[in-house]
Design an enzyme around this catalytic site. Structure first.
Site, PDB file in Angstrom:
ATOM      1  N   GLU A  12       8.078   6.157  -0.516  1.00 48.89           N
ATOM      2  CA  GLU A  12       9.040   5.478  -1.381  1.00 48.89           C
ATOM      3  C   GLU A  12      10.023   6.477  -1.986  1.00 48.89           C
ATOM      4  O   GLU A  12      11.158   6.134  -2.296  1.00 48.89           O
ATOM      5  CB  GLU A  12       8.307   4.700  -2.480  1.00 48.89           C
ATOM      6  CG  GLU A  12       9.182   3.644  -3.154  1.00 48.89           C
ATOM      7  CD  GLU A  12       8.394   2.705  -4.049  1.00 48.89           C
ATOM      8  OE1 GLU A  12       8.088   1.579  -3.609  1.00 48.89           O
ATOM      9  OE2 GLU A  12       8.078   3.101  -5.190  1.00 48.89           O
ATOM     10  N   HIS A  27     -14.379   9.391  13.252  1.00 48.55           N
ATOM     11  CA  HIS A  27     -14.863   8.384  14.192  1.00 48.55           C
ATOM     12  C   HIS A  27     -13.842   7.274  14.386  1.00 48.55           C
ATOM     13  O   HIS A  27     -14.192   6.183  14.855  1.00 48.55           O
ATOM     14  CB  HIS A  27     -16.197   7.818  13.698  1.00 48.55           C
ATOM     15  CG  HIS A  27     -17.275   8.850  13.639  1.00 48.55           C
ATOM     16  ND1 HIS A  27     -18.130   9.104  14.701  1.00 48.55           N
ATOM     17  CD2 HIS A  27     -17.622   9.737  12.668  1.00 48.55           C
ATOM     18  CE1 HIS A  27     -18.957  10.083  14.371  1.00 48.55           C
ATOM     19  NE2 HIS A  27     -18.670  10.484  13.146  1.00 48.55           N
ATOM     20  N   LYS A  69      12.984  -8.482  -1.559  1.00 51.08           N
ATOM     21  CA  LYS A  69      12.807  -9.304  -2.770  1.00 51.08           C
ATOM     22  C   LYS A  69      13.902 -10.363  -2.866  1.00 51.08           C
ATOM     23  O   LYS A  69      13.646 -11.529  -3.179  1.00 51.08           O
ATOM     24  CB  LYS A  69      12.876  -8.425  -4.021  1.00 51.08           C
ATOM     25  CG  LYS A  69      11.678  -7.539  -4.285  1.00 51.08           C
ATOM     26  CD  LYS A  69      11.927  -6.837  -5.620  1.00 51.08           C
ATOM     27  CE  LYS A  69      10.952  -5.719  -5.876  1.00 51.08           C
ATOM     28  NZ  LYS A  69      11.285  -4.984  -7.115  1.00 51.08           N
TER      29      LYS A  69
END
Length: 549
Positions: free
Chosen positions: A355, A386, A514
């Site tokens: 960000e 793994h 948004k």
């Protein structure tokens, strides 16, 4: 803070030539040619943290040229600008002063002609008084019972930082049960509310503006749930507090503004755990441990602002990152903590880095023609071994890695920690030096097998090595050392943004989604077919409406 295109500097041109000389040099060769390599390419911080950057594809000449880049882009000036309260977040006309929140030396820090430290200290003192009342049981809920559970409702910086720290410092936690709700998906708040009792739960609503969609949606759902049992709205004040600056909206919600904890516009969300947003941390581990967290960060702030660049840990790590991202074409960095309590550390700095430096426009307003922020990801060891280490060891992508581990564990159970650390040490060695075909064949001979008969398998067991890593070994994960570690990464991010000529402390990239969501939301209120978007978005919305009916 100057606006200098790094690619136009002589240092960048020198680094391009140097890369041509270095691109085929292996880490194994670098170690073979210098028996003192570890000593030259490692450093300690306060005898609490060892940073080993020797397993990188760098020489002293590499670092010297990278330091020249820092000089030519005036990194020193940028650091001074931030610490002095200059408004370096120019797109929002704001200073950037998370360092003031942990300024334990209490030296004046001036913004707009005013020392911010008295206000910082006043909010800290207010949090201390409030938290002590909650933790001690002096504070009672509406039925006279003490608080047992705390639910932090926030998103982004109002969630990721406090959640990461409370998990990392779980060995220091008190009797209060901590819960974090962020996602606007109702499942998140619903599952938390199943675990808590309205009579003994305190909700912290963390939103500077008290308008954040996700946070306020969850806060109102929590309030509705609470009032189903409590009934009278006056009881909200006993069970809700606000981390906000919007006193009017906080009061209208039913929260006593005496229990509203403020912070300032010079505190960015992803750097806000040091502020009132850290109240959940205080409630989890106590005020004294929070002060230790601040003190550790302050110690790293002093290191960053006063240590010569050649020995400055955030600067060194930042420069090495730029080297890989811009010259080797590495697109990602992995953060790999070998400590289960640190399981949210990579996610926290995924936000912190991506960000901050995920920008394609430079400080002059022009599109860049070089790489800025890398993709950040990671999981705790040994789980990652793994899962995705296969690609790091034998894939076609270069993935520089940061390995982090404590020498002392909080849970000395049998030989668990020795086994964990043996993997920590082994992985960086394996990534650096690999395993040659000759070694694979010799291993077969040692097992009494004929390599010639296993020729079809041998290539798959060869490890090229030459995969770069940093190792960060902490004495122990304490509030102080964690504070220092977080600040180390914060200043690394700032350094890269300063050199790469981007604005690290805004985040306009979160806004468009948004805006469009706010436009689409009313369209979801009925069953009418939608045709106002592109065919893909129309098709998705219309199928959603058909299936929900």
């Amino acid at each position: 803070m100057k606006n200098i295109n790094p690619t136009q500097t002589s240092a960048w041109q020198a680094l391009q030539k140097h890369y041509d000389e270095m691109k085929d040099v292996t880490i194994a060769e670098l170690f073979a040619n210098d028996s003192d390599r570890f000593a030259k390419f490692s450093a300690t911080f306060d005898d609490l943290m060892l940073v080993d950057f020797s397993k990188n594809r760098i020489t002293e000449e590499t670092l010297a040229k990278l330091q020249d880049l820092a000089k030519e882009t005036d990194l020193a000036g940028a650091i001074k600008s931030m610490f002095s309260g200059e408004k370096i977040n120019r797109t929002e006309d704001r200073a950037v002063l998370h360092v003031a929140l942990r300024n334990r030396s209490n030296t004046p820090i001036i913004v707009d002609g005013k020392d911010v430290m008295p206000e910082v200290n006043a909010v800290l003192e207010k949090m201390k008084t409030f938290s002590q009342a909650i933790i001690s049981g002096q504070w009672k809920g509406y039925t006279g019972k003490a608080i047992t559970d705390v639910v932090n409702i926030g998103i982004g910086g109002s969630d990721l930082g406090p959640f990461m720290v409370t998990e990392a410092l779980r060995p220091y936690k008190n009797h209060l049960n901590m819960h974090f709700v962020s996602n606007v998906d109702g499942t998140h708040i619903a599952e938390v509310l199943k675990k808590v009792n309205p009579e003994t739960t305190l909700f912290l609503v963390a939103s500077k503006t008290f308008t954040t969609q996700e946070t306020m949606t969850n806060a109102h759902s929590a309030r509705d749930w609470f009032l189903k049992t409590a009934g009278d709205e006056k009881h909200v004040a006993k069970h809700f507090a606000a981390l906000s600056t919007n006193a009017k909206a906080v009061g209208e919600f039913g929260i006593d503004t005496a229990n509203m904890f403020e912070f300032w516009d010079w505190v960015g969300g992803r750097y806000s755990l040091w502020s009132a947003i850290g109240l959940s941390i205080i409630l989890s581990v106590g005020f004294d441990n929070f002060v230790e967290l601040l003190s550790g960060a302050h110690a790293m702030d002093k290191h960053f602002s006063t240590t010569p660049a050649e020995k400055n840990l955030p600067i060194l790590l930042a420069l090495i990152g730029i080297w890989y991202n811009n010259f080797f074409g590495a697109e990602t960095e992995a953060i790999l903590p070998y400590d289960q309590y640190m399981h949210r550390f990579a996610a926290y700095f995924q936000q912190g880095n991506m960000e901050s430096n995920g920008k394609y426009v430079d400080r002059n307003g022009n599109a860049v023609d070089y790489q800025t922020g890398p993709i950040i990801w990671g999981e705790p060891g040994t789980n990652g071994q793994h899962a995705f280490y296969q690609l790091i060891h034998q894939g076609t992508k270069m993935v520089p890695c940061d390995f982090i581990a404590p020498a002392i564990t909080h849970n000395p159970l049998s030989d668990h920690h020795q086994k964990l650390l043996s993997n920590f040490f082994a992985q960086t060695e394996a990534l650096a030096f690999g395993k040659s075909r000759e070694v694979v064949e010799q291993e077969y001979r040692d097992q009494g097998k004929d390599p010639a008969q296993l020729e079809h398998v041998v290539p798959f067991k060869v490890f090229e090595g030459n995969r770069p890593t940093n190792s960060i070994l902490l004495r122990e994960i304490t509030p102080f050392s964690l504070g220092a570690l977080i600040a180390l990464y914060e200043h690394k991010i700032f350094t890269q943004g300063a050199i790469l000529n981007i604005f690290t402390f805004d985040q306009w990239g979160v806004e468009l989604g948004k805006q469009l969501a706010n436009r689409i939301l009313p369209e979801l209120g009925d069953d009418k077919a939608i045709s106002s978007h592109d065919s893909s978005t129309n098709g998705l919305i219309n199928r959603y409406k058909a299936w929900r009916a």
